[in-house]
Design a protein around this motif. Structure first.
Motif, PDB file in Angstrom:
ATOM      1  N   LEU A   1      11.205  -4.780   0.628  1.00  0.00           N
ATOM      2  CA  LEU A   1      11.002  -3.626  -0.254  1.00  0.00           C
ATOM      3  C   LEU A   1      12.197  -2.514  -0.309  1.00  0.00           C
ATOM      4  O   LEU A   1      12.744  -2.602   0.686  1.00  0.00           O
TER       5      LEU A   1
ATOM      6  N   GLY B   1      -0.256  -7.390   8.877  1.00  0.00           N
ATOM      7  CA  GLY B   1      -0.954  -8.331   8.289  1.00  0.00           C
ATOM      8  C   GLY B   1      -2.290  -8.555   9.077  1.00  0.00           C
ATOM      9  O   GLY B   1      -2.248  -9.078  10.272  1.00  0.00           O
TER      10      GLY B   1
ATOM     11  N   GLU C   1      -4.542 -11.191   8.789  1.00  0.00           N
ATOM     12  CA  GLU C   1      -4.779 -12.523   9.118  1.00  0.00           C
ATOM     13  C   GLU C   1      -3.682 -12.928  10.292  1.00  0.00           C
ATOM     14  O   GLU C   1      -4.161 -13.408  11.308  1.00  0.00           O
ATOM     15  N   ARG C   2      -2.419 -12.316  10.143  1.00  0.00           N
ATOM     16  CA  ARG C   2      -1.705 -12.899  11.221  1.00  0.00           C
ATOM     17  C   ARG C   2      -1.956 -12.314  12.523  1.00  0.00           C
ATOM     18  O   ARG C   2      -1.786 -12.835  13.445  1.00  0.00           O
TER      19      ARG C   2
ATOM     20  N   GLY D   1      -0.875 -18.413   7.518  1.00  0.00           N
ATOM     21  CA  GLY D   1      -0.603 -16.677   7.672  1.00  0.00           C
ATOM     22  C   GLY D   1       0.225 -16.351   6.400  1.00  0.00           C
ATOM     23  O   GLY D   1       0.613 -15.237   6.421  1.00  0.00           O
ATOM     24  N   ARG D   2      -0.043 -16.972   5.328  1.00  0.00           N
ATOM     25  CA  ARG D   2       0.501 -16.679   4.140  1.00  0.00           C
ATOM     26  C   ARG D   2      -0.313 -16.931   2.810  1.00  0.00           C
ATOM     27  O   ARG D   2      -0.732 -18.044   2.660  1.00  0.00           O
ATOM     28  N   TYR D   3      -0.996 -15.723   2.527  1.00  0.00           N
ATOM     29  CA  TYR D   3      -1.963 -16.072   1.459  1.00  0.00           C
ATOM     30  C   TYR D   3      -1.570 -15.201  -0.018  1.00  0.00           C
ATOM     31  O   TYR D   3      -0.814 -14.314   0.049  1.00  0.00           O
TER      32      TYR D   3
ATOM     33  N   TYR E   1      12.396   0.689  -0.891  1.00  0.00           N
ATOM     34  CA  TYR E   1      12.428   2.010  -0.743  1.00  0.00           C
ATOM     35  C   TYR E   1      12.675   2.455   0.747  1.00  0.00           C
ATOM     36  O   TYR E   1      12.635   3.651   1.020  1.00  0.00           O
ATOM     37  N   TYR E   2      13.236   1.663   1.321  1.00  0.00           N
ATOM     38  CA  TYR E   2      13.513   2.023   3.001  1.00  0.00           C
ATOM     39  C   TYR E   2      14.698   2.927   2.977  1.00  0.00           C
ATOM     40  O   TYR E   2      15.618   2.775   2.275  1.00  0.00           O
TER      41      TYR E   2
ATOM     42  N   ARG F   1      14.223  -5.698   4.946  1.00  0.00           N
ATOM     43  CA  ARG F   1      12.787  -5.624   4.537  1.00  0.00           C
ATOM     44  C   ARG F   1      12.897  -6.004   3.114  1.00  0.00           C
ATOM     45  O   ARG F   1      13.625  -5.975   2.310  1.00  0.00           O
TER      46      ARG F   1
ATOM     47  N   GLN G   1      -4.278  -5.790   4.995  1.00  0.00           N
ATOM     48  CA  GLN G   1      -3.111  -5.212   5.914  1.00  0.00           C
ATOM     49  C   GLN G   1      -3.843  -3.890   6.247  1.00  0.00           C
ATOM     50  O   GLN G   1      -4.667  -3.261   5.775  1.00  0.00           O
TER      51      GLN G   1
ATOM     52  N   GLY H   1       5.458  -4.522   9.908  1.00  0.00           N
ATOM     53  CA  GLY H   1       6.810  -3.707   9.888  1.00  0.00           C
ATOM     54  C   GLY H   1       6.612  -2.681   8.950  1.00  0.00           C
ATOM     55  O   GLY H   1       5.628  -2.291   8.278  1.00  0.00           O
TER      56      GLY H   1
ATOM     57  N   GLY I   1       0.572  -1.234   0.068  1.00  0.00           N
ATOM     58  CA  GLY I   1      -0.151   0.032  -0.068  1.00  0.00           C
ATOM     59  C   GLY I   1       0.793   1.389  -0.080  1.00  0.00           C
ATOM     60  O   GLY I   1       0.263   2.273  -0.179  1.00  0.00           O
TER      61      GLY I   1
ATOM     62  N   GLY J   1       6.261 -12.624  10.973  1.00  0.00           N
ATOM     63  CA  GLY J   1       6.260 -11.357  10.937  1.00  0.00           C
ATOM     64  C   GLY J   1       4.561 -10.792  10.852  1.00  0.00           C
ATOM     65  O   GLY J   1       3.901 -10.974  10.118  1.00  0.00           O
ATOM     66  N   VAL J   2       4.211 -10.015  11.893  1.00  0.00           N
ATOM     67  CA  VAL J   2       2.887  -9.578  12.105  1.00  0.00           C
ATOM     68  C   VAL J   2       3.013  -8.276  11.628  1.00  0.00           C
ATOM     69  O   VAL J   2       1.986  -7.956  11.020  1.00  0.00           O
TER      70      VAL J   2
ATOM     71  N   TYR K   1      10.790   6.036   4.454  1.00  0.00           N
ATOM     72  CA  TYR K   1      11.003   5.854   2.853  1.00  0.00           C
ATOM     73  C   TYR K   1      11.180   7.194   2.434  1.00  0.00           C
ATOM     74  O   TYR K   1      10.393   7.647   1.404  1.00  0.00           O
TER      75      TYR K   1
END
Ligand code: HAM
Length: 416
Positions: free
Chosen positions: A260, A307, A309-310, A120-122, A262-263, A258, A127, A283, A83, A280-281, A287
């Motif tokens: 991604l 997440g 679901e997590r 926990g992974r879909y 952009y950090y 991480r 989010q 993070g 996002g 990982g719940v 950026y």
């Protein structure tokens, strides 16, 4: 079972799950709203370029996890895998730099990644995310981290740990990258082929490797935390002081990577031991370069996503807010259906939650069903005045005129 099932890695949110999600959503809204974050919703799909540029060509997400399609008009679109880039796109598109800064936004949306599904992974997941755009201060980072800690606590997410690090600025990282690349090249024999293949692409990912020999080799590798430029170091020290002041404990983890690109500077991740492999719940991090990369003026920013679901898995039993049923309208005989229908309708118009018997149960069965629903009152209608009104809590039942049923329940609600 029907022969057509939901696509692999997706699931249905059934009414019981939906109720738990509502609790999560309302707590997130209250907490983030109270801190000045306002809700935003961006489209489910975006121009593919937004993610290839924003998230980074070399990341797993862009390389192999995106659902990308041609829209039929020669444009490449992608179901959003995250996002932050979309929120930054919206910030630029709507000239939000003209608003008082930072612009604080939150979202609860679904995202899509073609990953191997497991607990926990879909492939479609949700989010809760928060982004503060337009502030460079370490206070913003610390506030965001504390908000996520509070959200996890408010939801009862168990056994959480916070890992914290700083990635410095792109310049520091470029120098460090050379140093790390040299170290990896010198130790190629002790690294897994996968890591070796990716040295040129993203050497930092070597810290993420699961195999034993690579892990052992990485223990002696140079770390970026030891090579931060003085301003980045100061920023990081300040974030840590603020977290210390708030008594939030964390582990410094110089190997925190991480997924991604952009950090810059602060990065963090909350894990929960109550989760399995996908621990990982939530993070995020700072950026500062992303908005510029998307064509805007240099704009510092910071944020996180967690997440749904997590969080729900790691929260175990979430105390559900019971759905309120003020009135259940029961039928003493089938001929009363029309009067009963009108009573339920009038009750809803008067602001009460009301349910009507819809499946031909016996009167005894209807009272049992009303009890299961947790109804406060049951009106027993036989089509001729008066109506039997039973208070389910006290068990008392009175015969009253139809016109007084709703006022009686409304009075009861005010007293309750
Ligand atoms: P992320 O770490 O990729 O960050 O995702 C954030 C959270 O989303 C993860 O901690 C995890 O709980 C959940 N998640 C990710 N992938 C899946 C999946 N396949 N199934 C279920 N849950 C998943 C971001 O997305 C960044 N945009 C966070 C951010 C916001 N950074 C700055 N601002």
């Amino acid at each position: 079972m029907s022969s057509i099932q939901s696509p692999r890695g997706t699931y249905d949110v059934l009414p019981d799950d939906a109720a738990r999600r509502e609790v999560l959503e309302s707590r997130a809204g209250k907490l983030l709203g109270g801190a000045g974050y306002r809700r935003i919703e961006t489209p489910t799909f975006e121009a593919t370029e937004l993610f290839s540029r924003g998230v980074g060509e070399a990341t797993d997400i862009v390389r192999k996890e995106m659902y990308t399609f041609d829209d039929g008009g020669g444009r490449s679109l992608t179901l959003r895998p995250e996002g932050t880039a979309p929120v930054c796109r919206a910030y630029l598109e709507h000239g939000m730099h003209k608003l008082p800064q930072p612009v604080k936004l939150w979202y609860l949306s679904s995202f899509f990644r073609a990953e191997a599904p497991q607990r926990g992974r879909y492939r479609q997941f949700w989010q809760v995310g928060a982004e503060a755009i337009g502030s460079a201060t370490p206070e913003t980072d610390a506030e965001l981290i504390l908000l996520l800690a509070e959200l996890l606590e408010a939801l009862g997410v168990r056994d959480t740990r916070l890992r914290l690090s700083s990635l410095g600025t792109p310049e520091t990282r470029a120098e460090y990258r050379q140093e790390l690349t040299a170290y990896l090249r010198a130790h190629e024999d002790a690294l897994s082929p996968e890591v070796v293949a990716r040295i040129g692409l993203n050497p930092m990912r070597a810290f993420d490797a699961g195999d034993r020999t690579t892990k052992a080799t990485m223990r002696d590798a140079p770390t970026l935390l030891d090579r931060l430029a003085p301003e980045d170091e100061q920023h990081f020290v300040r974030v840590r002081e603020l977290l210390d002041d708030a008594s939030l404990s964390y582990e410094l983890d110089p190997t925190l990577v991480r997924g991604l690109d952009y950090y810059a500077r602060t990065v963090f991740e909350f894990t929960s031991d109550a989760l399995g492999a996908q621990s990982g719940v939530g993070g995020g991090g700072r950026y500062d370069g992303l908005i510029e990369m998307l064509g805007g003026a240099p704009t510092p920013a910071s944020g996180w996503a967690a997440g749904v679901e997590r969080m729900l898995i790691a929260a175990g039993e979430l105390p559900l807010v019971p759905e309120l049923v003020d009135l259940f309208v029961a039928l003493a005989q089938p001929g009363a259906a029309r009067a009963a229908f009108k009573l339920a309708h009038d009750a809803r118009r008067a602001g009460l939650s009301a349910q009507l018997e819809l499946s031909g149960r016996s009167l005894k069965g209807q009272l049992k069903h009303a009890g299961r629903l947790g109804a406060r009152y049951v009106a027993i209608v036989d089509g001729h005045a008066p109506i039997g009104l039973k208070n389910m809590e006290s068990g008392e039942q009175h015969e009253i005129e139809p016109a007084t049923v709703i006022p009686t329940i409304l009075r009861g609600s005010r007293l309750a």
